[in-house]
Design an enzyme around this catalytic site. Structure first.
Site, PDB file in Angstrom:
ATOM      1  N   ASP A  43       0.979  -1.580  -0.108  1.00 49.18           N
ATOM      2  CA  ASP A  43       0.136   0.343   0.225  1.00 49.18           C
ATOM      3  C   ASP A  43       1.011   0.654   0.088  1.00 49.18           C
ATOM      4  OD1 ASP A  43      -3.032   0.611   0.756  1.00 49.18           O
ATOM      5  OD2 ASP A  43      -1.624   2.271   0.777  1.00 49.18           O
ATOM      6  N   ASN A 101     -13.317  -3.296   1.988  1.00 47.23           N
ATOM      7  CA  ASN A 101     -13.939  -1.839   2.087  1.00 47.23           C
ATOM      8  C   ASN A 101     -15.023  -2.425   1.005  1.00 47.23           C
ATOM      9  OD1 ASN A 101     -12.909  -0.657   4.948  1.00 47.23           O
ATOM     10  ND2 ASN A 101     -11.644  -0.313   3.088  1.00 47.23           N
ATOM     11  N   GLY A 107     -15.860   3.643   3.602  1.00 49.25           N
ATOM     12  CA  GLY A 107     -14.973   4.424   2.399  1.00 49.25           C
ATOM     13  C   GLY A 107     -14.280   3.993   2.222  1.00 49.25           C
ATOM     14  N   GLN A 108     -14.963   2.906   0.784  1.00 50.80           N
ATOM     15  CA  GLN A 108     -14.317   2.236  -0.038  1.00 50.80           C
ATOM     16  C   GLN A 108     -13.742   3.653  -1.275  1.00 50.80           C
ATOM     17  OE1 GLN A 108     -16.126  -0.570  -2.348  1.00 50.80           O
ATOM     18  NE2 GLN A 108     -14.025  -0.880  -3.712  1.00 50.80           N
ATOM     19  N   HIS A 114     -10.535  -4.984  -3.531  1.00 45.29           N
ATOM     20  CA  HIS A 114      -8.684  -5.845  -2.517  1.00 45.29           C
ATOM     21  C   HIS A 114      -8.983  -6.158  -1.224  1.00 45.29           C
ATOM     22  CE1 HIS A 114     -10.595  -0.782  -2.217  1.00 45.29           C
ATOM     23  NE2 HIS A 114      -9.510  -1.146  -1.476  1.00 45.29           N
ATOM     24  N   HIS A 116      -7.060  -5.488   2.027  1.00 48.10           N
ATOM     25  CA  HIS A 116      -6.009  -4.968   2.700  1.00 48.10           C
ATOM     26  C   HIS A 116      -4.555  -5.798   3.924  1.00 48.10           C
ATOM     27  CE1 HIS A 116      -6.775  -1.246   2.517  1.00 48.10           C
ATOM     28  NE2 HIS A 116      -8.010  -1.622   1.907  1.00 48.10           N
TER      29      HIS A 116
HETATM   30  P1  AMP Z   1      -9.624   1.168   0.278  1.00 50.40           P
HETATM   31  O1  AMP Z   1     -10.285   2.649   1.052  1.00 50.40           O
HETATM   32  O2  AMP Z   1     -10.013  -0.278   0.792  1.00 50.40           O
HETATM   33  O3  AMP Z   1     -10.266   1.363  -1.330  1.00 50.40           O
HETATM   34  O4  AMP Z   1      -8.405   1.786   0.100  1.00 50.40           O
HETATM   35  C1  AMP Z   1      -7.791   1.733  -0.829  1.00 50.40           C
HETATM   36  C2  AMP Z   1      -5.947   1.384  -0.391  1.00 50.40           C
HETATM   37  O5  AMP Z   1      -5.574   2.094  -1.488  1.00 50.40           O
HETATM   38  C3  AMP Z   1      -5.640   3.185   0.310  1.00 50.40           C
HETATM   39  O6  AMP Z   1      -5.091   2.745   1.016  1.00 50.40           O
HETATM   40  C4  AMP Z   1      -4.713   3.982  -0.494  1.00 50.40           C
HETATM   41  O7  AMP Z   1      -3.178   4.035   0.528  1.00 50.40           O
HETATM   42  C5  AMP Z   1      -3.927   2.642  -1.519  1.00 50.40           C
HETATM   43  N1  AMP Z   1      -3.858   3.096  -2.935  1.00 50.40           N
HETATM   44  C6  AMP Z   1      -4.535   3.992  -3.117  1.00 50.40           C
HETATM   45  N2  AMP Z   1      -3.191   4.271  -4.590  1.00 50.40           N
HETATM   46  C7  AMP Z   1      -2.329   3.279  -4.436  1.00 50.40           C
HETATM   47  C8  AMP Z   1      -1.553   3.172  -5.528  1.00 50.40           C
HETATM   48  N3  AMP Z   1      -1.434   3.590  -6.493  1.00 50.40           N
HETATM   49  N4  AMP Z   1      -0.629   1.472  -5.346  1.00 50.40           N
HETATM   50  C9  AMP Z   1      -1.124   1.739  -3.669  1.00 50.40           C
HETATM   51  N5  AMP Z   1      -1.651   1.495  -2.801  1.00 50.40           N
HETATM   52  C10 AMP Z   1      -2.443   2.761  -3.111  1.00 50.40           C
END
Ligand code: AMP
Length: 134
Positions: A43, A101, A107-108, A114, A116
């Site tokens: 991340d 999420n 808060g997606q 994905h 985490h």
């Molecule tokens: P969510 O809130 O579950 O949609 O999580 C999205 C996650 O994607 C967040 O933890 C961001 O920090 C991560 N994220 C966004 N852009 C990138 C990227 N280019 N490379 C790696 N992680 C990312």
């Protein structure tokens, strides 16, 4: 899809989301693991000492979309890739947290399913103290 499973009625998949671009190698990522079903990478804004994301290789907006519309083989392959990523990150012994999420209340931010993977130290409670609901 099992007969009694509810259909996901959210908006269509956006092929320009950032994880779709990572899958197409249009933007880089710090790769941890890849196979036919999934890609795992760090991340970009880690919220734990180890914070990785696993995404399926397909156009699925969220957990609900993925489990409703992906084949059994793809679902199984994806979750095996999550496990493989956990092993490569050396989190198996000390523990880790998986989180996905779905939608607005969770808060997606990125509309590509994905999971985490967080670990590398004590993670505290799942939901902060002042957000518990009794
Ligand atoms: P969510 O809130 O579950 O949609 O999580 C999205 C996650 O994607 C967040 O933890 C961001 O920090 C991560 N994220 C966004 N852009 C990138 C990227 N280019 N490379 C790696 N992680 C990312």
């Amino acid at each position: 899809m099992p007969k009694n499973m509810l259909k996901d009625t959210h908006s269509p998949y956006d092929p320009d989301n950032i994880f779709a671009k990572i899958l197409r190698e249009e933007i880089p990522c710090r790769k941890i693991y890849e196979d036919d079903y999934a890609l795992c990478f760090h991340d970009v804004t880690p919220q734990a000492p180890v914070h990785a994301l696993v995404i399926p290789k397909g156009a699925y907006r969220s957990f609900s979309d993925f489990t409703a519309n992906a084949s059994d083989e793809k679902i199984c392959g994806f979750f095996r890739a999550v496990k493989q990523s956990v092993l490569l990150l050396n989190l198996e012994k000390e523990g880790y947290r998986l989180l996905a999420n779905h939608g607005e209340h969770a808060g997606q931010e990125v509309p590509h399913f994905h999971v985490h993977i967080c670990g590398g130290g004590s993670l505290g409670r799942l939901i902060s103290e002042n957000k518990t609901h009794k």
